[in-house]
Design a protein around this motif. Structure first.
Motif, PDB file in Angstrom:
ATOM      1  N   GLU A   1     -76.868  15.423  -2.842  1.00 53.52           N
ATOM      2  CA  GLU A   1     -77.175  16.817  -2.555  1.00 53.52           C
ATOM      3  C   GLU A   1     -75.884  17.583  -2.246  1.00 53.52           C
ATOM      4  N   ALA A   2     -75.965  18.876  -2.434  1.00 53.95           N
ATOM      5  CA  ALA A   2     -74.798  19.718  -2.191  1.00 53.95           C
ATOM      6  C   ALA A   2     -74.354  19.613  -0.730  1.00 53.95           C
ATOM      7  N   ALA A   3     -73.046  19.575  -0.535  1.00 53.85           N
ATOM      8  CA  ALA A   3     -72.495  19.520   0.815  1.00 53.85           C
ATOM      9  C   ALA A   3     -72.739  20.848   1.527  1.00 53.85           C
ATOM     10  N   PRO A   4     -72.924  20.828   2.839  1.00 53.30           N
ATOM     11  CA  PRO A   4     -73.121  22.079   3.569  1.00 53.30           C
ATOM     12  C   PRO A   4     -71.871  22.942   3.525  1.00 53.30           C
ATOM     13  N   VAL A   5     -72.060  24.241   3.606  1.00 56.19           N
ATOM     14  CA  VAL A   5     -70.939  25.178   3.562  1.00 56.19           C
ATOM     15  C   VAL A   5     -70.479  25.462   4.986  1.00 56.19           C
ATOM     16  N   PRO A   6     -69.230  25.126   5.324  1.00 55.36           N
ATOM     17  CA  PRO A   6     -68.747  25.380   6.689  1.00 55.36           C
ATOM     18  C   PRO A   6     -68.830  26.863   7.045  1.00 55.36           C
ATOM     19  N   GLY A   7     -69.077  27.137   8.305  1.00 50.50           N
ATOM     20  CA  GLY A   7     -69.191  28.521   8.752  1.00 50.50           C
ATOM     21  C   GLY A   7     -67.935  29.328   8.490  1.00 50.50           C
ATOM     22  N   TRP A   8     -66.758  28.697   8.696  1.00 41.09           N
ATOM     23  CA  TRP A   8     -65.510  29.432   8.491  1.00 41.09           C
ATOM     24  C   TRP A   8     -65.346  29.865   7.045  1.00 41.09           C
ATOM     25  N   LEU A   9     -65.836  29.014   6.097  1.00 50.31           N
ATOM     26  CA  LEU A   9     -65.719  29.356   4.685  1.00 50.31           C
ATOM     27  C   LEU A   9     -66.674  30.498   4.332  1.00 50.31           C
ATOM     28  N   GLN A  10     -67.881  30.461   4.868  1.00 51.96           N
ATOM     29  CA  GLN A  10     -68.814  31.555   4.640  1.00 51.96           C
ATOM     30  C   GLN A  10     -68.230  32.880   5.124  1.00 51.96           C
ATOM     31  N   GLU A  11     -67.622  32.864   6.293  1.00 51.58           N
ATOM     32  CA  GLU A  11     -67.036  34.091   6.852  1.00 51.58           C
ATOM     33  C   GLU A  11     -65.881  34.594   5.996  1.00 51.58           C
ATOM     34  N   ARG A  12     -65.025  33.682   5.543  1.00 50.31           N
ATOM     35  CA  ARG A  12     -63.870  34.090   4.734  1.00 50.31           C
ATOM     36  C   ARG A  12     -64.301  34.659   3.390  1.00 50.31           C
ATOM     37  N   LEU A  13     -65.285  34.046   2.769  1.00 46.09           N
ATOM     38  CA  LEU A  13     -65.739  34.543   1.479  1.00 46.09           C
ATOM     39  C   LEU A  13     -66.467  35.875   1.612  1.00 46.09           C
ATOM     40  N   GLN A  14     -67.250  36.022   2.655  1.00 49.18           N
ATOM     41  CA  GLN A  14     -67.943  37.292   2.861  1.00 49.18           C
ATOM     42  C   GLN A  14     -66.937  38.417   3.075  1.00 49.18           C
ATOM     43  N   ALA A  15     -65.888  38.128   3.841  1.00 46.22           N
ATOM     44  CA  ALA A  15     -64.860  39.145   4.104  1.00 46.22           C
ATOM     45  C   ALA A  15     -63.984  39.406   2.882  1.00 46.22           C
ATOM     46  N   ALA A  16     -64.009  38.482   1.918  1.00 45.25           N
ATOM     47  CA  ALA A  16     -63.124  38.590   0.750  1.00 45.25           C
ATOM     48  C   ALA A  16     -63.727  39.389  -0.399  1.00 45.25           C
ATOM     49  N   ILE A  17     -64.971  39.856  -0.260  1.00 45.46           N
ATOM     50  CA  ILE A  17     -65.614  40.583  -1.361  1.00 45.46           C
ATOM     51  C   ILE A  17     -64.929  41.932  -1.566  1.00 45.46           C
ATOM     52  N   LEU A  18     -64.415  42.145  -2.778  1.00 38.13           N
ATOM     53  CA  LEU A  18     -63.746  43.399  -3.135  1.00 38.13           C
ATOM     54  C   LEU A  18     -64.703  44.392  -3.797  1.00 38.13           C
ATOM     55  N   HIS A  19     -65.636  43.842  -4.580  1.00 39.89           N
ATOM     56  CA  HIS A  19     -66.526  44.701  -5.366  1.00 39.89           C
ATOM     57  C   HIS A  19     -67.748  43.900  -5.776  1.00 39.89           C
ATOM     58  N   GLU A  20     -68.902  44.575  -5.807  1.00 41.51           N
ATOM     59  CA  GLU A  20     -70.109  43.925  -6.300  1.00 41.51           C
ATOM     60  C   GLU A  20     -71.025  44.963  -6.918  1.00 41.51           C
ATOM     61  N   ASP A  21     -71.561  44.641  -8.098  1.00 42.08           N
ATOM     62  CA  ASP A  21     -72.598  45.454  -8.706  1.00 42.08           C
ATOM     63  C   ASP A  21     -73.587  44.500  -9.365  1.00 42.08           C
ATOM     64  N   ARG A  22     -74.472  45.018 -10.196  1.00 47.91           N
ATOM     65  CA  ARG A  22     -75.513  44.162 -10.767  1.00 47.91           C
ATOM     66  C   ARG A  22     -74.960  43.137 -11.755  1.00 47.91           C
ATOM     67  N   ARG A  23     -73.714  43.330 -12.223  1.00 50.10           N
ATOM     68  CA  ARG A  23     -73.152  42.447 -13.247  1.00 50.10           C
ATOM     69  C   ARG A  23     -72.125  41.466 -12.711  1.00 50.10           C
ATOM     70  N   VAL A  24     -71.329  41.875 -11.738  1.00 48.36           N
ATOM     71  CA  VAL A  24     -70.224  41.034 -11.277  1.00 48.36           C
ATOM     72  C   VAL A  24     -70.102  41.027  -9.761  1.00 48.36           C
ATOM     73  N   LEU A  25     -69.494  39.976  -9.271  1.00 48.34           N
ATOM     74  CA  LEU A  25     -69.079  39.853  -7.876  1.00 48.34           C
ATOM     75  C   LEU A  25     -67.593  39.523  -7.917  1.00 48.34           C
ATOM     76  N   VAL A  26     -66.779  40.296  -7.203  1.00 45.78           N
ATOM     77  CA  VAL A  26     -65.326  40.130  -7.262  1.00 45.78           C
ATOM     78  C   VAL A  26     -64.801  39.818  -5.861  1.00 45.78           C
ATOM     79  N   LEU A  27     -63.984  38.765  -5.788  1.00 43.97           N
ATOM     80  CA  LEU A  27     -63.394  38.334  -4.521  1.00 43.97           C
ATOM     81  C   LEU A  27     -61.887  38.496  -4.544  1.00 43.97           C
ATOM     82  N   ASP A  28     -61.309  38.653  -3.366  1.00 47.30           N
ATOM     83  CA  ASP A  28     -59.887  38.413  -3.144  1.00 47.30           C
ATOM     84  C   ASP A  28     -59.813  36.992  -2.615  1.00 47.30           C
ATOM     85  N   LYS A  29     -59.779  36.023  -3.530  1.00 51.24           N
ATOM     86  CA  LYS A  29     -59.892  34.616  -3.136  1.00 51.24           C
ATOM     87  C   LYS A  29     -58.771  34.196  -2.190  1.00 51.24           C
TER      88      LYS A  29
END
Length: 320
Positions: free
Chosen positions: A83-111
């Motif tokens: 089964e998929a490994a759990p996602v650490p809380g710190w990673l969830q926070e970093r990815l959520q804060a890294a979102i640059l743009h989102e619409d119905r077609r794409v999600l863009v991060l500052d990875k």
């Protein structure tokens, strides 16, 4: 009383478009690479039962894929061990804060640097696995392209098969513009230059796979431009025409100007020097991406992060 065994968890159906670097690959090998961690026996079982579809048709294990083919991967039931490994809380926070743009077609991060785009090679969770887990009802989500684990910056994920196909078409047609910022060793005297050096991967050094310049490699073109000279090195902007593995890092080293913080193709003495200015990662940042998508051009940018900005400030303070 005996407790019932946990019921295996289903993984949602996936549609994956075959990228250019998988052109000609057998479908079984493509699935083994795409479904890292899934038992080989399960991969061959879904192929044998006709559950894997290529362009809506059944596929045998020996079928060879073409760039742009769409592979439907059925829902899989995995045992608790896979089964998929759990996602650490710190990673969830970093990815959520890294979102640059989102619409119905794409999600863009500052990875962020240090975060892999997908699992594998000892990495349990990458960007794509984390985002799917964070958005269990989110539907289709696939990487549109890739960045090295230690590279930061603009990363695009497609939210529809049509968007994924459109982005891949643009990348294959070289109708996109991708710019990076890097800090390299030494005094830059090349001005604005074009590097046309074919790259071949597969060489093994010290147990690690490497990429090298080779006449029989794949065509690889990068354009370098000086932004600013500092004491021990230079800040340069790179525009790439092709997107080969480690392309910028290998091309820079090939010219005698390896990237700061590159522990694979770089200069260990230079890396130690740069650590004294606060650099503890690869100095490579995907700062800009422009690509046609539908009726309009999608233009995305990510400013140089605070960590790399502080390194430049320290160099300037030291007389750079």
């Amino acid at each position: 009383m005996t407790q019932p065994e946990p019921h295996p968890s289903p993984v949602a159906v996936r549609f994956v478009e075959v990228p250019a670097d998988c052109d000609g690959q057998r479908i079984d090998n493509f699935l083994l690479r795409t479904l890292k961690g899934v038992p080989k026996s399960l991969v061959y079982r879904i192929l044998r039962k006709g559950e894997v579809r290529v362009n809506k048709g059944r596929s045998r294990p020996e079928h060879r894929l073409k760039t742009g083919d769409v592979v439907r991967i059925p829902p899989l039931r995995l045992s608790p061990e896979t089964e998929a490994a759990p996602v650490p809380g710190w990673l969830q926070e970093r990815l959520q804060a890294a979102i640059l743009h989102e619409d119905r077609r794409v999600l863009v991060l500052d990875k962020p640097s240090g975060v892999a785009v997908h699992k594998g090679s000892g990495i349990d969770v990458g960007v794509i696995e984390a985002l799917r887990a964070m958005r269990p009802q989110g539907g289709f989500l696939e990487l549109a392209h890739r960045l090295d684990r230690d590279t930061s910056g603009v990363l695009v994920l497609a939210k529809t098969p049509e968007a994924l196909r459109g982005i891949h078409d643009a990348l294959n047609a070289r109708s996109t513009e991708k710019r990076y910022l890097a800090f390299v060793r030494g005094h830059w005297q090349l001005g604005s230059c074009r590097v046309d050096a074919p790259l071949r991967k597969g060489m093994v050094r010290g147990g690690e796979r490497m990429v090298e310049v080779a006449a029989d490699g794949k065509p690889s073109v990068s354009h370098f431009r000086l932004v600013r000279q500092f004491g021990p090195g230079a800040l340069v902007e790179i525009t790439i025409e092709t997107g080969r593995t480690h392309q910028i890092r290998v091309h820079a080293a090939h010219m005698g100007h390896p990237l700061a913080g590159d522990d694979k193709y770089g200069d260990s003495d230079f890396n130690r020097l740069m650590a004294g200015f606060g650099l503890h990662r690869l100095f490579l940042h995907a700062q800009y991406l422009a690509l046609p998508l539908g009726e309009r051009e999608l233009v995305l940018s990510a400013p140089l992060g605070a960590e790399l900005g502080a390194v430049l400030d320290a160099l300037e303070a030291a007389g750079g």
